[in-house]
Motif scaffolding. Structure first.
Motif, PDB file in Angstrom:
ATOM      1  N   ILE A  26       3.290   5.872   0.114  1.00 13.89           N
ATOM      2  CA  ILE A  26       3.666   6.227   1.487  1.00 13.89           C
ATOM      3  C   ILE A  26       2.589   7.084   2.133  1.00 13.89           C
ATOM      4  N   ASN A  27       2.104   8.085   1.420  1.00 11.80           N
ATOM      5  CA  ASN A  27       1.082   8.957   2.004  1.00 11.80           C
ATOM      6  C   ASN A  27      -0.253   8.241   2.173  1.00 11.80           C
ATOM      7  N   ALA A  84       3.951   0.036  -2.595  1.00  9.58           N
ATOM      8  CA  ALA A  84       5.254   0.682  -2.669  1.00  9.58           C
ATOM      9  C   ALA A  84       6.254  -0.251  -3.347  1.00  9.58           C
ATOM     10  N   VAL A  85       7.143   0.317  -4.142  1.00  8.12           N
ATOM     11  CA  VAL A  85       8.105  -0.476  -4.912  1.00  8.12           C
ATOM     12  C   VAL A  85       9.517  -0.010  -4.563  1.00  8.12           C
ATOM     13  N   PRO A  86      10.354  -0.912  -4.009  1.00 11.26           N
ATOM     14  CA  PRO A  86      11.727  -0.524  -3.680  1.00 11.26           C
ATOM     15  C   PRO A  86      12.602  -0.488  -4.932  1.00 11.26           C
ATOM     16  N   GLY A  87      13.837  -0.015  -4.741  1.00  8.62           N
ATOM     17  CA  GLY A  87      14.801  -0.021  -5.824  1.00  8.62           C
ATOM     18  C   GLY A  87      15.252   1.352  -6.262  1.00  8.62           C
ATOM     19  N   GLY A 136      -4.532   5.857  14.301  1.00  8.13           N
ATOM     20  CA  GLY A 136      -3.091   6.041  14.401  1.00  8.13           C
ATOM     21  C   GLY A 136      -2.344   4.771  14.682  1.00  8.13           C
ATOM     22  N   GLY A 137      -1.010   4.881  14.693  1.00 11.65           N
ATOM     23  CA  GLY A 137      -0.140   3.744  14.913  1.00 11.65           C
ATOM     24  C   GLY A 137       1.184   3.982  14.217  1.00 11.65           C
ATOM     25  N   THR A 138       1.820   2.898  13.787  1.00  9.77           N
ATOM     26  CA  THR A 138       3.146   2.964  13.183  1.00  9.77           C
ATOM     27  C   THR A 138       3.078   2.611  11.707  1.00  9.77           C
ATOM     28  N   VAL A 139       3.616   3.487  10.880  1.00 13.02           N
ATOM     29  CA  VAL A 139       3.742   3.219   9.443  1.00 13.02           C
ATOM     30  C   VAL A 139       5.187   2.797   9.191  1.00 13.02           C
ATOM     31  N   VAL A 140       5.358   1.595   8.668  1.00 16.14           N
ATOM     32  CA  VAL A 140       6.685   0.999   8.529  1.00 16.14           C
ATOM     33  C   VAL A 140       7.202   1.156   7.104  1.00 16.14           C
ATOM     34  N   ILE A 141       8.414   1.676   7.008  1.00 16.57           N
ATOM     35  CA  ILE A 141       9.152   1.681   5.745  1.00 16.57           C
ATOM     36  C   ILE A 141      10.265   0.646   5.888  1.00 16.57           C
ATOM     37  N   PRO A 142      10.166  -0.495   5.213  1.00 17.68           N
ATOM     38  CA  PRO A 142      11.136  -1.578   5.413  1.00 17.68           C
ATOM     39  C   PRO A 142      12.450  -1.320   4.676  1.00 17.68           C
ATOM     40  N   ILE A 181       4.175   0.027   4.148  1.00 14.28           N
ATOM     41  CA  ILE A 181       3.962   0.690   2.859  1.00 14.28           C
ATOM     42  C   ILE A 181       3.896  -0.327   1.716  1.00 14.28           C
ATOM     43  N   LEU A 182       4.435  -1.530   1.916  1.00 17.52           N
ATOM     44  CA  LEU A 182       4.332  -2.565   0.881  1.00 17.52           C
ATOM     45  C   LEU A 182       2.879  -2.944   0.607  1.00 17.52           C
TER      46      LEU A 182
END
Length: 559
Positions: free
Chosen positions: A75-76, A63-66, A87-93, A58-59
């Protein structure tokens, strides 16, 4: 030297092979295929979802953490981009990720890494209203924080956390709060109901109930008309509707606005290694509600919630009967429940039926009820072919095992109903049925009552089998309006009263009962409908069997 090197290489190769075989063996122990579990019914062969070896972070979509920046679009967008590539894997770190609703797509594995906290927005405007199925009918609700509709091959995996910010939505009952906690809620704002017994986060949420009732009375009410009541229309946190090949593996799901995880009309579901948490006082804070689902394997998971923990449903009343899709072919094993209204529950919305369910090797610690089966007149539906095995419980404040056909507190005040029992009503499609249920190797240390088996006078619960059940409780077993009950190797140790009370029930077999105190009444027979009570392999004395309210000694056969 070459010979020696060749020997070393061969030994190294053999060691590597052995290590790989050992690793596969360990994996086989940890992840037992559903087909390898010996259950008393046939279950379809299905595979855990597989995904292309493709990762999207998502980076890469800004995407912005915090926890301050809303990441709904990022994300979407990552999910959509990955799906468009097959398809595959979407990573949220790792990090705190504030977001609105996440919409899954087919062939996507949403992976939340260890240390990732997905925090759903507390702002109501982030959750559009939509019309969605509910309890067999249709209802207006806010969009769920995680949505999946008409999808195949989807997963949510990883060691991260999903937090629904449920405190922004949920009402709180005063009776569930200490005085200090209650005062803190009042000081935080919100609105009280006129009775002063329930607090809502906002005045709009409190007043929304009456608005929704008026609008729901008119089936032609447009979606926009419900906007005024939006803050009352809290969603379930994780909603799967009409999906196939679903995997939940690893994450924590917590603090949901309504129910936590709700698969409905879904097939081929594997749920493992998850943690589901809600505050114990959370209104409608169910853990996992499987509604009209088929082929489910749930294992190695823990629940600590505010309502029923693991619950099977299939729709409510006429709408559920018309949908007519049962919850069936499920295996639930190696789970632990720390708090909940029921550790394992079927109902009360079971109008489409529940059948072919196997639950084993589960532990319930302080749940309000342990094994809970509930329904009421008006539901209809049949619950049958249920097996509960190797269940351990402690500190259950009410019933360790409960079959209750008078849900919503409409049972007769005199539970045994006097001589004739409670009045019957005509049997119809609205009459619920519980039958052919086996409970074996169940242990409970400490309960308010050991067992309640309460059918309807017009439809007794039938074919309930208790084998090797050992329960210590304040009160013993109560059986009312039942037929074909079998108790074998059952040890009930009540603090007061008889171990067994049988009221207006027939065809009850009590085989090899364990009598803990020979000086007390062991069995009490109540009501003139009670007959064909058989006691086998017992040394009970006459003074340990009593008859009340018309029950006659001819009702019992002692061998």
């Amino acid at each position: 030297m070459k010979i020696q090197l060749t020997v070393i290489k061969k030994q190294y190769f053999l060691c590597l092979v052995m290590l790989l075989l050992f690793a596969f063996a360990l994996q086989g122990l940890a992840e037992t295929p559903i087909q390898a579990i010996d259950v008393p019914f046939e279950i379809d062969v299905f595979q855990v979802p597989q995904f292309f070896d493709r990762q999207v972070n998502i980076l890469d979509f800004d995407a912005v953490p915090g926890g301050k920046v809303l990441n709904t679009i990022a994300i979407n967008s990552a999910i959509k981009a990955c799906a468009e590539q097959g398809g595959g894997t979407v990573v949220i770190p790792r990090g705190i990720w504030l977001t609105g609703p996440i919409h899954l797509l087919s062939n996507i594995n949403l992976h939340v890494e260890d240390g990732a906290l997905v925090l759903f927005s507390p702002e109501f405007e982030d959750y559009p209203l939509l019309e969605r199925p509910y309890q067999g009918g249709r209802i207006i609700r806010c969009t769920s924080p995680i949505m999946a509709v008409d999808l195949e091959n989807i997963a949510i995996t990883g060691q991260g956390v999903f937090d629904g910010n449920g405190q922004a939505w949920r009402p709180v009952k005063k009776m569930k709060m200490t005085e200090n906690r209650w005062n803190e809620l009042l000081e935080s704002g919100g609105a009280l109901e006129p009775s002063g017994e329930q607090w809502w986060p906002t005045k709009a949420a409190r007043d929304g109930r009456n608005i929704v009732r008026k609008l729901a009375a008119d089936p032609n009410s447009p979606l926009e008309a419900f906007a005024e009541a939006k803050q009352y229309l809290r969603p379930v946190m994780v909603s799967f509707i009409n999906c196939k090949n679903l995997l939940l593996d690893g994450p924590v799901f917590q603090n949901s606005p309504g129910w936590n995880i709700h698969p409905m009309v879904c097939e081929n579901i594997t749920i493992r290694n998850i943690t589901v948490r809600n505050p114990w006082f959370s209104q409608n804070g169910d853990g996992l509600d499987l509604e009209s689902c088929k082929n489910v394997y749930l294992y190695n998971s823990s629940f600590d919630v505010g309502d029923d923990a693991i619950c099977l449903k299939s729709g409510k009343d006429k709408a559920g009967r018309e949908r007519g899709i049962a919850s069936e072919k499920m295996i639930i094993t190696n789970c632990i429940v720390y708090h909940g209204h029921g550790g394992f529950t079927i109902g009360s919305e079971m109008s489409g039926g529940v059948k072919d369910i196997y639950i084993s090797d589960c532990t319930f610690i302080g749940t309000d009820v342990g094994l809970r089966f509930k329904s009421t007149r008006g539901r209809g539906g049949v619950v049958e072919n249920i097996w509960c095995k190797n269940i351990d419980m402690i500190n259950i404040p009410t019933d360790a095992i409960r079959f209750n056909m008078y849900y919503n507190n409409n049972a007769p005040k005199d539970i045994t109903g006097g001589n004739e029992g409670a009045p019957a009503v005509p049997v119809s499609e609205e009459t619920p049925q519980f039958r052919n249920i086996w409970l074996s190797d169940v242990t409970c240390r400490g309960a308010g009552r050991a067992v309640l088996l309460q059918g309807l006078p017009e439809m007794p619960i039938r074919g309930i089998h208790l084998d090797n059940v050992n329960i210590s409780a304040d009160k013993g077993l109560m059986c009312v309006d039942a037929d074909g009950i079998q108790l074998k190797n059952v040890c009930i140790e009540p603090v007061t009263g008889p171990a067994l009370t049988i009221a207006n029930s027939i065809n009850v077999s009590i085989d090899s009962p364990k009598v803990v105190n020979n000086d007390n009444v062991f069995i009490k027979l109540v009501g003139n409908k009670t007959k064909d009570i058989e006691i086998l392999n017992s040394e009970l004395e006459k003074n340990q069997i009593v008859f009340e309210n018309g029950a006659r000694p001819t009702a019992i056969l002692k061998r």
